[in-house]
Design a protein around this motif. Structure first.
Motif, PDB file in Angstrom:
ATOM      1  N   ALA A   1       0.866  -1.180   0.000  1.00  0.00           N
ATOM      2  CA  ALA A   1       0.000   0.000   0.000  1.00  0.00           C
ATOM      3  C   ALA A   1       0.900   1.226   0.000  1.00  0.00           C
ATOM      4  N   GLY A   2       0.419   2.332  -0.543  1.00  0.00           N
ATOM      5  CA  GLY A   2       1.201   3.571  -0.516  1.00  0.00           C
ATOM      6  C   GLY A   2       1.278   4.213  -1.883  1.00  0.00           C
ATOM      7  N   THR A   3       1.981   5.334  -1.943  1.00  0.00           N
ATOM      8  CA  THR A   3       2.133   5.999  -3.242  1.00  0.00           C
ATOM      9  C   THR A   3       3.198   5.233  -4.037  1.00  0.00           C
ATOM     10  N   PRO A   4       3.139   5.285  -5.363  1.00  0.00           N
ATOM     11  CA  PRO A   4       4.148   4.586  -6.162  1.00  0.00           C
ATOM     12  C   PRO A   4       5.573   4.993  -5.756  1.00  0.00           C
ATOM     13  N   TYR A   5       5.766   6.272  -5.439  1.00  0.00           N
ATOM     14  CA  TYR A   5       7.111   6.749  -5.082  1.00  0.00           C
ATOM     15  C   TYR A   5       7.588   6.085  -3.785  1.00  0.00           C
TER      16      TYR A   5
END
Ligand code: 3HC
Length: 698
Positions: A180-184
């Motif tokens: 989970a999380g932003t791609p960055y």
């Protein structure tokens, strides 16, 4: 230099041992030329530097790479070719990982599986949709996917084009984990995990595909039986079969068949369909302010009304269903319940959401129940005076600003609107049966329809996941008007010598799911019979009557499937030709002094398609349809027109206006009243222009 812009689409960021490559090519990060070049340069540069221990590729925006840039197809290819680039990525001495979010499709998934580890972000969907474009995966998909998933799953992905959810992708080894999380942020963490050994890397090319000759043979046989007319599906089997050998050899087979598929008219037809589906609502009339669509009223619990109600419910919109009598209302509720059950069994609705969806339906016998709805869709039978009464009543009941829509398939929306005091709120919303399945919605603009009412029609189409097409008022709007014209050709062919089965078979081989006589049986032959009677008084006396055979069939009470007999007999097994119809045809021919003649399948298709194109050209000429592509989308999404042919007017361009004019003039020698060259087609023949040119101009 910690961050470096390689070009307009590619950026490198260096963070200690980690190098990040960001692909940023809105809206869907397609693999256009600049992306390919930039990625190639970035990988080469980082390898030449040799300082990073791991490279993580991620995307900006709403999705990972959604595939090759479809706009480049059909143009001269420019290096680097995607398969070559992905081989270079796979050969990188520094391990490369991909961080996939949104939809990693086609070349996007192919990039992922060429890298050495893949992390999916929650909600990721992966797929190989090339088949919907008349293609097959052309950058390693047919070679690397079977190495990871096995042959049967790879065949399923390539042939269905379906999107696979993150969980299934993980089970099938297409991704290595879900974060989970932003791609960055996920990219930084996953890269650190590669360095620490918590995330393993591996080379897909070093995995062997497990042979499965039976799966390949069964699939080839199934395709031969069901999709003989298509090019790409058979090539999928050929390419996947090659995945059991060395990767380089398999990739060469894939490249060859991909390039062959690229040259086919089927690819051009399907790409026209892809862009047409999006362009059809990309018009000023579909934009701007809209009115609310929080609660919808549907009048009529028959097949259409129930289908429309089902469609709204499935999109989460509460529905008030109105009928005049208890039995009708119960029948409507039962049909909707059955439709929802069908949606559950088809996987369109989860079983636990079914009851909540049904609970959004409020059946009522009182028109007053429509007082607070935002939109009413009237779906009662096709009789002008009945519709006028209903709209007059609605005018007195509905709240100010409510949209009053008719699902009429032929009638004049302006006449209906004029019996209200608010004709600006009236619009035609013509659904196609079964309305919860068929994706077409003709949005019919009345002379006084307000702009925000029209835009709301398009907003409704979007909410219902339908393809909204703008149509102007005329008898039958776009689709049924064209159908009324070319449908006669099928009858003339039968009168003149072909059998209904020969006509059906020829058109099914052309690509229609069902020939016109089977469609008639399915829809109910009584509908056409009623229409012919309704129009008998106003029929052009010079017109050759096409309804003799169908009238005689109906006089026997044979209305098609629902009565067990029509052109075909419907018992337990597959439908068989109704022998009594052959006798009727002989009698009608004798009565009209017709000596039957032979038609080849090609002649049948040519006449039928030319008749369709003639009326379609007139519909564009007089502005009933905005552009040729609007006609094409009506036929693809409402009339079972074969997608790989792109639509009647895309198909017309493959024949050319000059040839079409010649054909019509030849046919006109037999029946000059029916076969007339539309001015538009004649002009196109003279100017050497095409329907595609008109699409570009619009
Ligand atoms: N190339 C070029 N443009 C594309 C594109 C692509 N692959 N995919 C989408 N677009 C464009 C659309 O035409 C649209 O443009 P518009 O705004 O000017 O009308 C815009 O991107 C947004 O697309 P959608 O309206 O479809 O947006 P959604 O959010 O509804 O859907 C999607 C996004 C799921 C990515 C959907 O666009 C889609 O399915 N795209 C096609 C994906 C595909 O077929 N990929 C395979 C390409 S072939 C390939 O990769 C060959 C390889 O094997 C060698």
């Amino acid at each position: 230099m910690p961050t470096e812009k390689i070009n307009e689409n590619i950026m490198i960021e260096r963070k200690g041992d980690i190098a990040l490559i960001c692909i940023d090519n809105p809206p869907v990060n397609a693999f256009g030329l600049a992306v390919r070049k930039g990625l190639q340069d970035a990988i080469a540069k980082l390898n030449a530097e040799g300082t990073a221990k791991v490279i993580a590729i991620y995307c900006a925006g709403r999705t990972f790479v959604a595939g090759a840039d479809i706009k480049e197809f059909g143009k001269p290819p420019q290096p680097p070719a995607l398969p070559d680039l992905l081989n270079e990525v796979e050969a990188s001495a520094i391990p490369v990982l991909s961080i996939m979010h949104g939809t990693a499709l086609g070349g996007g998934l192919e990039l992922g599986i060429a890298t050495h580890a893949r992390v999916g972000i929650e909600g990721l969907r992966v797929g190989l949709p090339e088949i919907h474009l008349g293609l097959l995966p052309g950058a390693g998909g047919t070679q690397r996917v079977p190495r990871l998933t096995g042959i049967p799953f790879a065949l399923d992905m390539c042939l269905s084009g379906r999107q696979v959810g993150a969980k299934e992708a993980l089970e099938k080894r297409l991704i290595d984990r879900i974060d989970a999380g932003t791609p960055y942020d996920v990219a930084l963490q996953a890269a650190a995990d590669v360095i620490s050994g918590d995330l393993q890397t591996r080379h897909t090319d070093q995995i062997d595909t497990t042979p499965d000759d039976k799966a390949l043979e069964d699939t080839a046989a199934m395709l031969k039986a069901k999709q003989a007319h298509l090019f790409a599906p058979h090539k999928v089997v050929e390419a996947v079969a090659a995945s059991t050998g060395p990767l380089t050899e398999g990739l060469a087979v894939e490249r060859k068949v991909f390039m062959d598929a690229m040259q086919t008219p089927q690819r051009a037809g399907m790409i026209h369909a892809f862009f047409g589906e999006r362009a059809v609502s990309n018009i000023p009339e579909a934009k701007g302010d809209t009115r609310p669509l929080d609660k919808i009223g549907v009048i009529g619990g028959g097949t259409m009304g129930s289908g429309i109600a089902t469609s709204c419910l499935l999109s989460g919109i509460p529905v008030r269903l109105i009928e005049v009598a208890v039995e009708g209302l119960e029948r409507g509720v039962n049909t909707i319940t059955k439709n929802l059950d069908g949606a559950v069994s088809r996987g369109k609705l989860s079983a636990d959401k079914r009851d909540a969806t049904l609970a959004m339906l409020e059946p009522s016998l009182e028109m007053e129940a429509l007082a607070d709805v935002d939109l009413v869709i009237e779906a009662v039978f096709e009789q002008m005076d009945v519709k006028k009464d209903i709209f007059g009543e609605l005018d007195g009941i509905c709240k100010k600003g409510a949209i009053l829509a008719s699902n009429t398939s032929y009638l004049d929306i302006n006449e209906i609107a004029d019996c209200t005091s608010r004709s600006e709120d009236v619009i035609g919303l013509h659904f196609f049966s079964p309305a919860h399945v068929m994706r077409l919605l003709e949005i019919v603009q009345g002379a006084k329809t307000a702009p925000d009412v029209l835009a709301t029609g398009f907003a409704l189409a979007k909410k219902l996941k339908k393809v909204g097409v703008l149509a102007q008022v005329c008898d039958g709007f776009i689709g049924n008007r064209i159908l009324a014209h070319y449908g006669k050709t099928a009858s003339y062919l039968v009168l003149d010598g072909a059998s209904p089965q020969q006509v059906d078979n020829a058109l099914e081989r052309f690509g229609f799911a069902m020939g016109p006589h089977k469609v008639g049986d399915l829809a109910g032959l009584d509908i056409g019979w009623m229409t012919r009677k309704r129009k008998a008084e106003t029929r052009d006396p010079n017109e050759r009557y096409a309804g003799d055979v169908a009238d005689r069939i109906c006089e026997n009470g044979w209305f098609g499937r629902k009565t067990g007999k029509g052109y075909y007999v419907y018992d337990a097994g597959a439908p068989v030709p109704n022998e009594a119809v052959a006798t009727i045809i002989d009698e009608v021919r004798a009565a009209n002094g017709i000596t039957p003649r032979q038609f080849t399948d090609e002649e049948i298709v040519d006449r039928y398609m030319t008749a369709m194109i003639v009326e379609a050209a007139r519909v564009v000429e007089d502005g009933t349809a905005k552009r040729p592509l609007d006609v094409d989308m009506v036929f693809l999404f409402g009339y079972g027109f074969p997608r790989h042919r792109g639509g009647p007017l895309h198909y017309a361009d493959t024949i050319g206006a000059v040839e079409l004019v010649k054909r019509i003039e030849t046919y006109a020698k037999e029946d000059p009243n029916y076969w007339q060259v539309p001015d538009l087609l004649r002009k196109m023949a003279a100017d050497a222009t095409s329907f595609a040119d008109l699409n570009k101009e619009a």
